[in-house]
Design a protein around this motif. Structure first.
Motif, mmCIF file in Angstrom:
data_model
loop_
_atom_site.group_PDB
_atom_site.id
_atom_site.type_symbol
_atom_site.label_atom_id
_atom_site.label_comp_id
_atom_site.label_asym_id
_atom_site.label_seq_id
_atom_site.Cartn_x
_atom_site.Cartn_y
_atom_site.Cartn_z
ATOM 1 N N ILE A 25 4.811 -11.191 1.680
ATOM 2 C CA ILE A 25 3.877 -10.905 0.589
ATOM 3 C C ILE A 25 4.518 -9.985 -0.443
ATOM 4 N N LEU A 26 4.377 -10.350 -1.718
ATOM 5 C CA LEU A 26 4.815 -9.516 -2.833
ATOM 6 C C LEU A 26 3.566 -8.929 -3.499
ATOM 7 N N PRO A 27 3.377 -7.607 -3.429
ATOM 8 C CA PRO A 27 2.142 -7.015 -3.951
ATOM 9 C C PRO A 27 2.062 -7.028 -5.476
ATOM 10 N N LEU A 28 0.875 -7.372 -5.999
ATOM 11 C CA LEU A 28 0.563 -7.092 -7.388
ATOM 12 C C LEU A 28 0.164 -5.624 -7.480
ATOM 13 N N HIS A 29 -0.119 -5.151 -8.690
ATOM 14 C CA HIS A 29 -0.403 -3.735 -8.884
ATOM 15 C C HIS A 29 -1.843 -3.525 -9.346
ATOM 16 N N ILE A 30 -2.422 -2.413 -8.896
ATOM 17 C CA ILE A 30 -3.777 -2.020 -9.279
ATOM 18 C C ILE A 30 -3.687 -0.663 -9.954
ATOM 19 N N VAL A 31 -4.313 -0.562 -11.132
ATOM 20 C CA VAL A 31 -4.230 0.660 -11.927
ATOM 21 C C VAL A 31 -5.594 1.336 -11.961
ATOM 22 N N GLY A 33 -7.154 4.500 -13.497
ATOM 23 C CA GLY A 33 -6.878 5.569 -14.454
ATOM 24 C C GLY A 33 -5.421 5.584 -14.841
ATOM 25 N N GLU A 34 -4.735 6.664 -14.499
ATOM 26 C CA GLU A 34 -3.315 6.804 -14.838
ATOM 27 C C GLU A 34 -2.402 6.483 -13.657
ATOM 28 N N THR A 35 -2.997 6.107 -12.533
ATOM 29 C CA THR A 35 -2.201 5.910 -11.313
ATOM 30 C C THR A 35 -2.125 4.437 -10.932
ATOM 31 N N GLU A 36 -0.926 4.006 -10.582
ATOM 32 C CA GLU A 36 -0.687 2.609 -10.229
ATOM 33 C C GLU A 36 -0.378 2.492 -8.739
ATOM 34 N N TYR A 37 -0.971 1.485 -8.095
ATOM 35 C CA TYR A 37 -0.807 1.283 -6.655
ATOM 36 C C TYR A 37 -0.376 -0.153 -6.374
ATOM 37 N N ARG A 38 0.325 -0.345 -5.272
ATOM 38 C CA ARG A 38 0.674 -1.696 -4.832
ATOM 39 C C ARG A 38 -0.450 -2.240 -3.945
ATOM 40 N N ASP A 39 -0.940 -3.398 -4.318
ATOM 41 C CA ASP A 39 -2.077 -4.031 -3.646
ATOM 42 C C ASP A 39 -1.781 -4.252 -2.167
ATOM 43 N N LYS A 60 -7.962 -1.784 -13.487
ATOM 44 C CA LYS A 60 -7.104 -2.770 -14.143
ATOM 45 C C LYS A 60 -6.077 -3.252 -13.117
ATOM 46 N N THR A 61 -5.586 -4.448 -13.318
ATOM 47 C CA THR A 61 -4.540 -4.964 -12.434
ATOM 48 C C THR A 61 -3.364 -5.424 -13.277
ATOM 49 N N SER A 62 -2.199 -5.472 -12.653
ATOM 50 C CA SER A 62 -1.012 -5.947 -13.375
ATOM 51 C C SER A 62 -0.139 -6.758 -12.438
ATOM 52 N N ALA A 63 0.746 -7.519 -13.043
ATOM 53 C CA ALA A 63 1.636 -8.398 -12.284
ATOM 54 C C ALA A 63 2.559 -7.598 -11.377
ATOM 55 N N ALA A 64 3.104 -8.281 -10.404
ATOM 56 C CA ALA A 64 4.159 -7.670 -9.594
ATOM 57 C C ALA A 64 5.308 -7.275 -10.517
ATOM 58 N N SER A 65 6.038 -6.221 -10.160
ATOM 59 C CA SER A 65 7.145 -5.789 -11.018
ATOM 60 C C SER A 65 8.356 -6.685 -10.809
ATOM 61 N N ILE A 66 9.132 -6.852 -11.865
ATOM 62 C CA ILE A 66 10.330 -7.693 -11.767
ATOM 63 C C ILE A 66 11.330 -7.071 -10.791
ATOM 64 N N GLU A 67 11.352 -5.739 -10.711
ATOM 65 C CA GLU A 67 12.262 -5.062 -9.779
ATOM 66 C C GLU A 67 11.887 -5.380 -8.335
ATOM 67 N N VAL A 266 -6.649 -6.885 -5.565
ATOM 68 C CA VAL A 266 -6.656 -7.482 -6.906
ATOM 69 C C VAL A 266 -7.893 -8.356 -7.104
ATOM 70 N N ILE A 267 -8.140 -9.253 -6.168
ATOM 71 C CA ILE A 267 -9.300 -10.136 -6.284
ATOM 72 C C ILE A 267 -10.585 -9.315 -6.284
ATOM 73 N N SER A 268 -10.680 -8.326 -5.410
ATOM 74 C CA SER A 268 -11.871 -7.480 -5.332
ATOM 75 C C SER A 268 -12.080 -6.689 -6.622
ATOM 76 N N SER A 269 -10.987 -6.305 -7.268
ATOM 77 C CA SER A 269 -11.090 -5.552 -8.518
ATOM 78 C C SER A 269 -11.776 -6.355 -9.611
ATOM 79 N N HIS A 270 -11.615 -7.669 -9.558
ATOM 80 C CA HIS A 270 -12.169 -8.518 -10.622
ATOM 81 C C HIS A 270 -13.514 -9.124 -10.281
ATOM 82 N N CYS A 271 -13.807 -9.292 -8.992
ATOM 83 C CA CYS A 271 -15.084 -9.926 -8.640
ATOM 84 C C CYS A 271 -16.118 -8.924 -8.151
#
Length: 283
Positions: A25-31, A33-39, A60-67, A266-271
């Protein structure tokens, strides 16, 4: 040739299923406030709901990082000849583009096969399991991708939401804003179509009854489903409600396996909390 199956974290597969089918599994990110976490690694759905309630806003959510993607490719290719990696629909996230760019950056495009699931949650998970089974059977990456592409359009993913607030604020579902206008006790069925989400039938009343009505309305489609498995995926529903849906599906006697999974961050953040979906592949 050995093939490793990877998915981003939106596939919502349980740890048991991940281990059974050899998935990484490659985690997406959940933001928050100012803090970002790996899903799924640094944060889970219940913590997200607590933060949302306390701050009166949705994450907010964001894509997995390229790194992260590059590191995962490099480590995996030390042990495997090829990778097939699945992404949430490209219409919902830029993750699929990140996965492709990571392969280009490492110049391993011939070894890394990126699949846009055109779906989300266990709609993606159903495809990931199919790929895992084929990889364990010794199929090549090209064979696996060809099979997945042949069945992608047959995945039936839908769900009922308890609250429109999260989808409305997140802007991921066209038409939800119009539905949200003061409609009390309105629970729309959201359907994944052509890689996007759209509101479908509207239900009213208690969520426990709505979820059962929604499942019963799927019966014709369920009876035309492949028999291997069906998912009941939820974002934090009462155990009693889930048990009723599971019992109803058992009575239909259409599936060899009924799998219950909890949606990830990520899914829970949006639904939002209280969402439930029944997901399967039609013949």
């Amino acid at each position: 040739m050995s093939v490793k199956i990877i998915s981003d974290s939106t596939c919502d597969l349980s740890q048991e299923l991940i281990e059974k089918y050899g998935i990484d599994i490659l985690p997406l990110h959940i933001v928050l406030g100012e803090t970002e976490y790996r899903d799924g690694v640094e944060i889970g759905p219940d913590e997200i709901y607590e933060w949302s309630d306390a701050n009166k806003t949705t994450p907010k959510t964001s894509a997995a990082s390229i790194e992260d993607a590059m590191n995962l490719y490099e480590e995996t290719l030390k042990e495997y000849d090829e990778i097939v990696i699945f992404s949430i629909s490209g219409k919902m996230s830029t993750t699929v583009n990140v996965l492709r760019m990571a392969a280009e950056e490492l110049e391993v495009e011939e070894k890394v096969h990126v699949v846009d699931s055109e779906n989300l949650s266990t709609g993606n998970g159903l495809l990931v399991i199919e790929a895992g089974i084929l990889a364990q059977a010794g199929k090549s990456a090209d064979e696996i991708v060809a099979h997945i592409e042949s069945i992608k359009s047959k995945v039936r993913a839908s769900f009922i939401v308890d609250t429109l607030t999260y989808l409305h604020r997140g802007g991921r579902c066209s038409g939800v804003a119009a539905l949200a206008g003061g409609a009390l006790k309105l629970h729309p069925k959201i359907v994944v179509t052509d890689g996007g989400m759209k509101p479908d039938k509207k239900y009213r009343g208690k969520m426990s009854k709505v979820i059962l009505d929604y499942t019963k309305d799927l019966e014709a489609s369920i009876k035309n489903a492949r028999t291997e498995r069906v998912f009941i995926t939820h974002s934090g529903c009462d155990a009693e409600v889930i048990a009723k849906i599971e019992a109803y599906l058992k009575e239909l006697n259409c599936f060899e396996e009924i799998l219950v999974t909890r949606a990830g961050g990520v899914i829970s953040s949006h639904c939002g909390p209280g969402t439930l979906g029944v997901l399967f592949i039609e013949k």
